[in-house]
Design an enzyme around this catalytic site. Structure first.
Site, short mmCIF file in Angstrom:
data_model
loop_
_atom_site.label_atom_id
_atom_site.label_comp_id
_atom_site.label_asym_id
_atom_site.label_seq_id
_atom_site.Cartn_x
_atom_site.Cartn_y
_atom_site.Cartn_z
N GLU A 39 12.17 -56.19 42.76
CA GLU A 39 11.86 -57.14 41.69
C GLU A 39 10.91 -56.51 40.67
O GLU A 39 11.09 -56.63 39.46
CB GLU A 39 11.23 -58.42 42.27
CG GLU A 39 12.22 -59.42 42.79
CD GLU A 39 13.12 -59.97 41.68
OE1 GLU A 39 12.59 -60.54 40.72
OE2 GLU A 39 14.34 -59.80 41.79
N CYS A 49 13.70 -62.77 44.98
CA CYS A 49 14.09 -63.07 43.60
C CYS A 49 13.88 -64.56 43.31
O CYS A 49 13.20 -64.93 42.35
CB CYS A 49 15.54 -62.67 43.37
SG CYS A 49 16.16 -63.12 41.72
#
Length: 223
Positions: free
Chosen positions: A207, A135
């Site tokens: 993600e 992230c």
């Protein structure tokens, strides 16, 4: 080759899918529908609540005072700075603080955060770091890439997001986490490195799924 370089090289096809996603590209060229970004902002706020817990767990699992202090600083920064900025930014999209606090996680948000927390609670500090890194690392790279597009950083709605994640300050945080993972991976047997790679791959996939969820504004059935 460091472990992070190994990850970057091996997982490049998956990694680049995040950068090429329509949501990301839409922020860069300004064509992303505001309602999709609004949905993203709410879910990202929910996500950050659990993401911050990873920093707390990082401080708990570390025996190094400097690393403990850095995780504690990351926790404080996320809770008292990043989320405050998030609330102010969300207000520009008509999202109230009450709406943010009462929001429930979408299926993907729930699955993503639960996977990271499960990994962090039950695994080593290296496994925790591998889970949280995609992230931070990908946001830093995406922010920098988008900032190089003409006019992207000046966009009335998406420019501040791009400035935040392309900043040297945020990039420095990502680099610290990359360095920590390299340090923790050093000397580990191949079986453990493969486990770290699997975790990193899974959260990189999450993600992508988070971008996709936001782009499609996917929630629970009948919501």
């Amino acid at each position: 080759m460091t472990f992070s370089e190994r990850l970057y090289e091996r997982l490049q096809p998956v990694w680049r899918r995040n950068h090429a996603h329509s949501f990301v590209q839409g922020m860069g060229d300004g064509t992303l529908e505001l309602e999709k970004f609004r949905f993203y902002m709410i879910q990202d706020y929910v996500y950050l609540k659990d993401y911050a817990k990873l920093f707390a767990l990082g401080a708990v699992k570390s025996d190094d005072l400097a690393v403990m202090g850095k995780f504690a600083a990351l926790l404080d920064s996320t809770l008292n700075e990043e989320m405050s900025l998030h609330r102010a930014y969300a207000a520009r999209f008509g999202i109230t603080e009450e709406e943010l606090e009462q929001a429930k996680p979408s299926p993907i948000t729930l699955a993503y955060t639960h996977y990271m927390l499960h990994t962090a609670q039950n695994g080593s500090l290296a496994e925790l770091t591998a889970a949280l890194l995609p992230c931070m690392w990908s946001y830093s790279e995406i922010g920098k890439e988008l900032s190089r597009l003409p006019g992207a950083s000046e966009h009335s709605y998406y420019g501040d997001w791009i400035k935040m994640y392309s900043s040297e300050e945020f990039g420095g945080l990502a680099q610290w986490c990359i360095g920590l993972l390299d340090q923790l991976a050093e000397g580990k047997p191949e079986a453990e490195l493969n486990r770290l790679e699997e975790i990193f791959l899974n959260t990189t996939r999450y993600e992508y799924m988070f971008w996709e969820m936001a782009y499609r504004m996917e929630s629970w059935p009948d919501d």
